[in-house]
Design a protein around this motif. Structure first.
Motif, PDB file in Angstrom:
ATOM      1  N   ARG A 405      -8.820   3.146 -11.261  1.00 40.78           N
ATOM      2  CA  ARG A 405      -9.565   3.722 -10.144  1.00 40.78           C
ATOM      3  C   ARG A 405      -9.464   2.901  -8.869  1.00 40.78           C
ATOM      4  O   ARG A 405     -10.231   3.101  -7.938  1.00 40.78           O
ATOM      5  CB  ARG A 405     -11.018   3.954 -10.562  1.00 40.78           C
ATOM      6  CG  ARG A 405     -11.052   4.869 -11.803  1.00 40.78           C
ATOM      7  CD  ARG A 405     -12.410   5.307 -12.118  1.00 40.78           C
ATOM      8  NE  ARG A 405     -12.914   6.262 -11.135  1.00 40.78           N
ATOM      9  CZ  ARG A 405     -14.049   6.913 -11.287  1.00 40.78           C
ATOM     10  NH1 ARG A 405     -14.797   6.708 -12.348  1.00 40.78           N
ATOM     11  NH2 ARG A 405     -14.454   7.759 -10.359  1.00 40.78           N
ATOM     12  N   THR A 406      -8.532   1.950  -8.863  1.00 44.48           N
ATOM     13  CA  THR A 406      -8.283   1.200  -7.648  1.00 44.48           C
ATOM     14  C   THR A 406      -7.035   1.780  -6.988  1.00 44.48           C
ATOM     15  O   THR A 406      -6.060   2.096  -7.665  1.00 44.48           O
ATOM     16  CB  THR A 406      -8.052  -0.298  -7.973  1.00 44.48           C
ATOM     17  OG1 THR A 406      -9.202  -0.789  -8.651  1.00 44.48           O
ATOM     18  CG2 THR A 406      -7.827  -1.114  -6.706  1.00 44.48           C
ATOM     19  N   ARG A 407      -7.077   1.978  -5.695  1.00 48.68           N
ATOM     20  CA  ARG A 407      -5.947   2.591  -5.010  1.00 48.68           C
ATOM     21  C   ARG A 407      -5.666   1.839  -3.706  1.00 48.68           C
ATOM     22  O   ARG A 407      -6.567   1.361  -3.043  1.00 48.68           O
ATOM     23  CB  ARG A 407      -6.291   4.045  -4.697  1.00 48.68           C
ATOM     24  CG  ARG A 407      -5.099   4.852  -4.260  1.00 48.68           C
ATOM     25  CD  ARG A 407      -5.411   6.309  -4.260  1.00 48.68           C
ATOM     26  NE  ARG A 407      -5.581   6.861  -5.605  1.00 48.68           N
ATOM     27  CZ  ARG A 407      -5.598   8.165  -5.853  1.00 48.68           C
ATOM     28  NH1 ARG A 407      -5.485   9.036  -4.864  1.00 48.68           N
ATOM     29  NH2 ARG A 407      -5.748   8.614  -7.075  1.00 48.68           N
ATOM     30  N   THR A 408      -4.388   1.750  -3.393  1.00 43.62           N
ATOM     31  CA  THR A 408      -3.976   1.119  -2.149  1.00 43.62           C
ATOM     32  C   THR A 408      -3.976   2.172  -1.052  1.00 43.62           C
ATOM     33  O   THR A 408      -3.486   3.284  -1.266  1.00 43.62           O
ATOM     34  CB  THR A 408      -2.551   0.549  -2.311  1.00 43.62           C
ATOM     35  OG1 THR A 408      -2.593  -0.408  -3.350  1.00 43.62           O
ATOM     36  CG2 THR A 408      -2.083  -0.104  -1.033  1.00 43.62           C
ATOM     37  N   VAL A 417      -8.113  11.268   0.810  1.00 45.95           N
ATOM     38  CA  VAL A 417      -7.468  11.837  -0.370  1.00 45.95           C
ATOM     39  C   VAL A 417      -7.963  11.111  -1.620  1.00 45.95           C
ATOM     40  O   VAL A 417      -8.337  11.732  -2.615  1.00 45.95           O
ATOM     41  CB  VAL A 417      -5.924  11.732  -0.255  1.00 45.95           C
ATOM     42  CG1 VAL A 417      -5.257  12.120  -1.576  1.00 45.95           C
ATOM     43  CG2 VAL A 417      -5.428  12.588   0.893  1.00 45.95           C
ATOM     44  N   GLY A 418      -7.973   9.793  -1.564  1.00 45.16           N
ATOM     45  CA  GLY A 418      -8.399   8.985  -2.713  1.00 45.16           C
ATOM     46  C   GLY A 418      -9.812   9.320  -3.132  1.00 45.16           C
ATOM     47  O   GLY A 418     -10.098   9.476  -4.324  1.00 45.16           O
ATOM     48  N   GLN A 419     -10.700   9.435  -2.152  1.00 41.86           N
ATOM     49  CA  GLN A 419     -12.091   9.773  -2.476  1.00 41.86           C
ATOM     50  C   GLN A 419     -12.158  11.147  -3.140  1.00 41.86           C
ATOM     51  O   GLN A 419     -12.848  11.323  -4.134  1.00 41.86           O
ATOM     52  CB  GLN A 419     -12.956   9.752  -1.211  1.00 41.86           C
ATOM     53  CG  GLN A 419     -13.351   8.334  -0.795  1.00 41.86           C
ATOM     54  CD  GLN A 419     -14.516   8.307   0.181  1.00 41.86           C
ATOM     55  OE1 GLN A 419     -14.645   9.204   1.016  1.00 41.86           O
ATOM     56  NE2 GLN A 419     -15.351   7.290   0.093  1.00 41.86           N
ATOM     57  N   ALA A 420     -11.401  12.098  -2.588  1.00 43.68           N
ATOM     58  CA  ALA A 420     -11.406  13.456  -3.134  1.00 43.68           C
ATOM     59  C   ALA A 420     -10.878  13.456  -4.565  1.00 43.68           C
ATOM     60  O   ALA A 420     -11.343  14.208  -5.414  1.00 43.68           O
ATOM     61  CB  ALA A 420     -10.573  14.385  -2.254  1.00 43.68           C
ATOM     62  N   GLU A 421      -9.920  12.583  -4.852  1.00 44.88           N
ATOM     63  CA  GLU A 421      -9.329  12.525  -6.185  1.00 44.88           C
ATOM     64  C   GLU A 421     -10.116  11.646  -7.158  1.00 44.88           C
ATOM     65  O   GLU A 421      -9.677  11.432  -8.292  1.00 44.88           O
ATOM     66  CB  GLU A 421      -7.878  12.044  -6.087  1.00 44.88           C
ATOM     67  CG  GLU A 421      -6.982  13.085  -5.414  1.00 44.88           C
ATOM     68  CD  GLU A 421      -5.534  12.606  -5.250  1.00 44.88           C
ATOM     69  OE1 GLU A 421      -4.748  13.361  -4.655  1.00 44.88           O
ATOM     70  OE2 GLU A 421      -5.211  11.486  -5.706  1.00 44.88           O
ATOM     71  N   GLY A 424     -12.134   4.915  -6.826  1.00 43.40           N
ATOM     72  CA  GLY A 424     -13.383   4.257  -6.455  1.00 43.40           C
ATOM     73  C   GLY A 424     -13.198   3.108  -5.497  1.00 43.40           C
ATOM     74  O   GLY A 424     -13.940   2.956  -4.530  1.00 43.40           O
ATOM     75  N   LEU A 425     -12.183   2.289  -5.763  1.00 41.59           N
ATOM     76  CA  LEU A 425     -12.013   1.043  -5.020  1.00 41.59           C
ATOM     77  C   LEU A 425     -10.707   1.132  -4.247  1.00 41.59           C
ATOM     78  O   LEU A 425      -9.670   1.465  -4.820  1.00 41.59           O
ATOM     79  CB  LEU A 425     -11.966  -0.112  -6.035  1.00 41.59           C
ATOM     80  CG  LEU A 425     -12.363  -1.502  -5.589  1.00 41.59           C
ATOM     81  CD1 LEU A 425     -13.787  -1.523  -5.021  1.00 41.59           C
ATOM     82  CD2 LEU A 425     -12.275  -2.463  -6.770  1.00 41.59           C
ATOM     83  N   PHE A 426     -10.786   0.837  -2.943  1.00 43.04           N
ATOM     84  CA  PHE A 426      -9.608   0.993  -2.092  1.00 43.04           C
ATOM     85  C   PHE A 426      -9.193  -0.338  -1.500  1.00 43.04           C
ATOM     86  O   PHE A 426      -9.989  -0.985  -0.813  1.00 43.04           O
ATOM     87  CB  PHE A 426      -9.898   2.005  -0.986  1.00 43.04           C
ATOM     88  CG  PHE A 426     -10.267   3.353  -1.549  1.00 43.04           C
ATOM     89  CD1 PHE A 426      -9.273   4.255  -1.941  1.00 43.04           C
ATOM     90  CD2 PHE A 426     -11.600   3.706  -1.736  1.00 43.04           C
ATOM     91  CE1 PHE A 426      -9.604   5.481  -2.498  1.00 43.04           C
ATOM     92  CE2 PHE A 426     -11.936   4.934  -2.280  1.00 43.04           C
ATOM     93  CZ  PHE A 426     -10.943   5.825  -2.667  1.00 43.04           C
ATOM     94  N   ALA A 427      -7.963  -0.746  -1.795  1.00 41.59           N
ATOM     95  CA  ALA A 427      -7.416  -1.982  -1.241  1.00 41.59           C
ATOM     96  C   ALA A 427      -6.714  -1.642   0.057  1.00 41.59           C
ATOM     97  O   ALA A 427      -5.893  -0.728   0.106  1.00 41.59           O
ATOM     98  CB  ALA A 427      -6.438  -2.607  -2.228  1.00 41.59           C
ATOM     99  N   ALA A 428      -7.052  -2.379   1.118  1.00 40.16           N
ATOM    100  CA  ALA A 428      -6.506  -2.042   2.436  1.00 40.16           C
ATOM    101  C   ALA A 428      -6.317  -3.282   3.286  1.00 40.16           C
ATOM    102  O   ALA A 428      -6.969  -4.303   3.063  1.00 40.16           O
ATOM    103  CB  ALA A 428      -7.463  -1.074   3.142  1.00 40.16           C
TER     104      ALA A 428
END
Lengths: 479, 479
Positions: A405-408, A417-421, A424-428
Motif C-alpha cells: 500500500r505504499t506508492r511512489t 489516482v493512488g488515493q482512489a485505488e 495509503g502511503l505515498f513516497a514523494a
C-alpha cells in the motif's frame, strides 16, 4: 474473563471498519465506554496488555540509563505561558481547576497535557554545574487533552503514557539522546508488538509545540491511514531558557541546557488492534501477549486423567516462562475456543481423552486457525517455537501490507489516482512549504507523516511544485 | 543519584522530629516539594521504592484472584450525590473542573478522591445474574483530596495508591474478602516492610464514608503517633443499591450485591521512613529496598584488579536475584559511603587493594553500622543472609518500641499520665459512644485507632465511663 462478552457479535471489518474496531475492543474485554465524555474504562485484558508494555518498554528505558519519577498532575497555568509556542499548541486542550474550597485561584491549575513545564522547574533547581548533567528521567502517567472527537485508545480526553525528559550540556548529546530513544521505540514496536514501522523527522508544521526537531515512528494501518506510534523531540535550548534551566558553561557564563522529551501512549494499543486483529476478534502479538497460551480441557472437569495432564502441561510451560492460563469456566469446548479466540490469545491447547490416550496436545494458532498435534516430550520448546513463528508471521503479513500500500508519486495526479485505488502511503519528493502542507491537508486530508531516515526511493522533483526536491517525504491520511 | 544532595545536613530527630522527617526525605532523594500547594515530586529513590511496593503488593493482589483495570480520573459530581454519607464525607475535599472549552458544565467533573462511584456504574452494567459474581478488580491510580495541611507522603493533595473493589452475592463472602485483604496488607507490611502492625476494626465514627465496617492496619511511629497503613471496607449492600448494582437472587427478585473496597497508598512510604530511618538518613527495609547492595570501589577507577573483582562480585550477587549497584561516581570512599548511607541502602560492600589481596569484601550494615569481612566463596549466600538478618533486626527493633510505648489504661488519669510520660498507644476497655470519642479528640487529640482483633489485655471496664466494657480499644494520637 467476562462471560457477558461471549455472545458479542463482531461486525466484519469489510462492512464497517469503525464499528469493527469498536466491536473487537468490546468483545476482547479491552475497554468500555464511560459516561464521562471522551474517557474510557480500560478493562482487564487491555490493562494486562498495557502493564506488559509498561514492563517491557520500562526495562528498555531503565537499561538506557533513565530513572522513574512522578510529578504532580496539576500544573499552574502560568507555567504554560512561559514558552510561547508551547501554550499556543496546548491552550485549547487544557482542562482547568479554577476554584479550590470555594476560593477562586489566581493561577488556575491545569490537568497536565504533557509535563515539560513542571519538570523544567525541577531541573532548574537541580542543575548548577556541568557535573549535574545529564539528567535523564522518565514518568508513567495519565495525561489530559480536551478533544472534540474521540475514539477508544486512539484519541481520548484522558490517556496513559510514559514521558521521558532529559537535559544535556551539548546539542550533540541531546540530539543523540532524542535519536536513540526514537530508535528504542522503533525496535520495541517492531520486535515486541510485531508492527513494522518507519522512522523519520517531522516537518516544522507537524512538530511538537515548541520542539526544534520531532522524530517520529509511523506505521500504516490496514484502513490505509497512518498512525503515529511514538515521538521523540529535540527541544533545543529555548525551552530550557524559558524555565531558567541553566548551567555554568566553558567561559564561566550561565548557558541554557539542551533538552529532549519522548513518549509512547495507550494509543499504541489502537495500533496493535488495527494491525493484527481480524473478524474473529483480537489477535495479541505473542511476545507481548498477557496470556500466551490458554489450555482448554475438553469436557473433563471430573476426569482426573485430563485434569492431571492439564496441570502437567501448564507447569511444563510455566517453568520456561510461558504465560499460560487454564480455562476453568467448565463451558463446552466450542465456547471455550470462542472466548479465548476473541481475547486474542496466540495459542489454544486442547486436552481431552484423545490427547490423554495419545500423549499429545492439540494446538490451535490464533492468527491462521491452523491446528497442530504435538507430542508431550519437550512440548514447552515446541510451544515456544510456535509463539515465535506466529510473531514472525504477523510481522511479515503487516510488512507485506505496508509494502503493497505504499506508492511512489511524481505528480499531484499520481496522489489522486493512488488515493482512489486505495493506496495509503505515498513516497514523494518535496520542495514545498507550510502553504503547500495546508493545501494537502485541506484538499486531500493528508499530511506529511515524516521525512524518512531511509527513503525507499529518491525522487528528483517535488510532486507538487515541480522544483528540485529538497527532501523525500511520506504522505498519508492519519489517525 | 543526585550529587547536590550529598552535602545535605539532616537535623537530628531528637532536636526536631518534623524537620528530621523532611530532611531525611530530601537527603535520600525520595521526594521534593513542588510549587503546586500540597503536591509533591516523587524523586527516583522514592519512585523506585513505590515501584517495588507496587510489584510486590500487586503480585499478592493478583494471586488472590483480582484483575487490574483503569477507570477515568474525572468523575461526574452527580455520581457522588447518590450515596449520602459518601458525598458528606468527601464533598469538602473535592477538586472540580467546572468548564471545558469555555462552556460551563451542568455536571462538573471531580478529580477522583476514591473510585467507588465510577466503578459501581461499571459493575451495574456487568452484573445481571449470580454467574457474573464475584467481580474482583484492582486499580493503581493517582487520587486527589484537597487538604489544608499537608506533609510529604503522609498527607498530600495528590497521592498514589491501589484501590481494590469487589462485588459478591452474599454478605458472608464480601466480609470474608474484606478481612482477607486486610490480612494480606498486614502480612505485606510486616513481612516486606518490616513494620509491626495491629489489625482491627474502626468505630462507626472513624469508618470510611459509607462503609458498614472498616478494617484497619495500624502502626505506631517512634514519634508516639499512630499511622493508618491500609484499610479494607465491607460496604454492605447500600452502596450497591444506590448505584443499581443488582443481581437476580434466589426468589427471582433483583437484590443489591455486597461490595468491598480496600487500599494502600504512598502514605506507607511515610511509615517506612518514620519506622526505620535514623539521624544518618533513610534506612530501606532489605526485602523491599530498590537497591539492596551498593558496591563501592576504593580508589580503584584505574585499577584493573579492583574493577575485575567489583564486576565479579556484582555478577555473583545479581545471579541470585540480589539488587546490586556499583558506585561509578569516582568519588573518594568516604563520600561514597555517605551518599549510599543517606539513601538507605541496606549493605555497602567495599572493594579495594586490601580486599583484592585477601580475596575478601568488607560489608557495612546500614542499620547498625557494623562491619563484617566476608571471603569470596559463596559471598552471595552470606550477603543474602545479612539482608535477612537486617530485616529481622529492623522488625524486632520496631516491635520492641511498639511494646515499650503501649500502655494499659483504666482511668482517664492513666491516659493523662501516660501521655505526659511519652507513651503512644493506650489499650483500654470501652463503653462510650460518639460523644465520648469527640471529647477524646478535643481534649486529648486522640482517637480510637481500632478495636483490635487480638487485644493484648482484656479490661473489664470502660476507662472513661466506668461502665462494663463493650469492647477493647486502642487509643492514640495519629497522623
Amino acid at each position: 474473563m467476562s462471560s457477558s462478552n461471549i455472545n458479542f457479535r463482531i461486525t466484519p471489518r469489510a462492512v464497517d471498519h469503525g464499528q469493527w474496531y469498536q466491536d473487537v475492543i468490546r468483545a476482547a474485554g479491552l475497554a468500555a465506554y464511560s459516561e464521562v465524555p471522551g474517557c474510557m474504562i480500560i478493562e482487564p485484558n487491555g490493562c494486562a496488555l498495557w502493564n506488559r508494555i509498561r514492563n517491557c518498554l520500562g526495562a528498555r528505558i531503565e537499561a538506557t540509563g533513565h530513572e522513574d519519577m512522578m510529578f504532580p498532575t496539576l500544573i499552574p497555568y502560568s507555567y504554560f505561558k512561559r514558552e510561547e509556542r508551547h501554550i499556543e499548541g496546548f491552550a485549547p486542550e487544557l482542562a482547568m481547576i479554577e476554584r479550590l474550597r470555594g476560593k477562586v485561584l489566581e493561577d488556575p491549575l491545569c490537568l497536565r497535557p504533557t509535563s515539560e513545564t513542571v519538570i523544567y522547574r525541577y531541573f532548574a533547581e537541580r542543575i548548577q554545574t556541568r557535573a549535574d548533567l545529564p539528567i535523564m528521567i522518565n514518568q508513567w502517567a495519565n495525561v489530559f487533552r480536551v478533544e472534540q472527537r474521540t475514539l477508544p485508545f486512539l484519541r481520548t480526553m484522558e490517556f496513559h503514557w510514559q514521558e521521558g525528559h532529559t537535559a544535556h550540556f551539548s546539542e550533540e548529546e541531546a540530539r543523540a539522546e532524542a535519536l536513540l530513544m526514537g530508535e528504542e521505540y522503533r525496535r520495541f514496536i517492531q520486535d515486541e508488538l510485531a508492527i513494522p514501522c518507519i522512522s523519520g523527522r517531522k516537518t516544522p508544521r507537524e512538530r511538537f509545540a515548541g520542539a526544534v526537531d520531532t522524530y517520529t515512528i509511523e506505521s500504516l494501518m490496514p484502513s490505509g491511514k497512518a498512525l503515529q506510534c511514538a515521538t521523540s523531540h529535540y527541544l533545543g535550548s529555548e525551552f530550557a531558557g524559558a524555565f531558567g534551566v541553566q548551567c555554568i558553561g566553558a567561559g564561566g557564563a550561565l548557558m541554557p541546557v539542551h533538552t529532549t522529551s519522548w513518549g509512547m501512549s495507550t494509543r499504541i494499543i489502537g495500533a496493535i488492534i488495527m494491525t493484527h486483529a481480524d473478524d474473529r476478534g483480537m489477535v495479541m502479538p505473542p511476545r507481548i501477549a498477557p496470556v500466551q497460551v490458554a489450555i482448554l480441557p475438553v469436557g473433563g472437569a471430573d476426569d482426573e486423567a485430563i485434569q492431571a495432564m492439564v496441570r502437567a502441561v501448564r507447569d511444563q510451560l510455566a517453568a520456561v516462562g510461558i504465560r499460560v492460563r487454564v480455562d476453568v469456566s467448565g463451558e463446552r469446548i466450542g465456547r471455550q475456543h470462542y472466548a479465548w479466540e476473541k481475547r486474542g490469545v496466540p495459542l489454544r491447547l486442547t486436552i481431552g481423552r484423545t490427547e490423554v490416550a495419545a500423549g499429545t496436545v492439540t494446538v490451535t494458532r490464533r492468527d491462521t486457525g491452523e491446528k497442530v498435534v504435538l507430542s508431550l516430550a519437550g512440548v514447552e520448546e515446541k510451544v515456544a517455537a510456535l509463539l515465535e513463528a506466529q510473531h514472525h508471521s504477523l510481522l511479515g503479513c503487516a510488512a507485506g501490507r505496508l509494502a503493497d500500500r505504499t506508492r511512489t508519486i511524481e505528480t499531484l495526479a499520481d496522489l489522486e489516482v493512488g488515493q482512489a485505488e486505495g493506496a495509503g502511503l505515498f513516497a514523494a519528493g518535496w520542495a514545498g512549504g507550510e502553504a503547500e502542507e495546508v493545501m494537502l491537508k485541506e484538499r486531500f486530508e493528508t499530511t506529511i507523516r515524516c521525512i524518512p531516515d531511509r527513503p525507499c526511493v529518491t525522487l528528483p522533483r517535488c510532486f507538487l511544485t515541480g522544483q528540485p526536491a529538497r527532501e523525500q517525504v511520506l504522505i498519508a491520511k492519519s489517525y
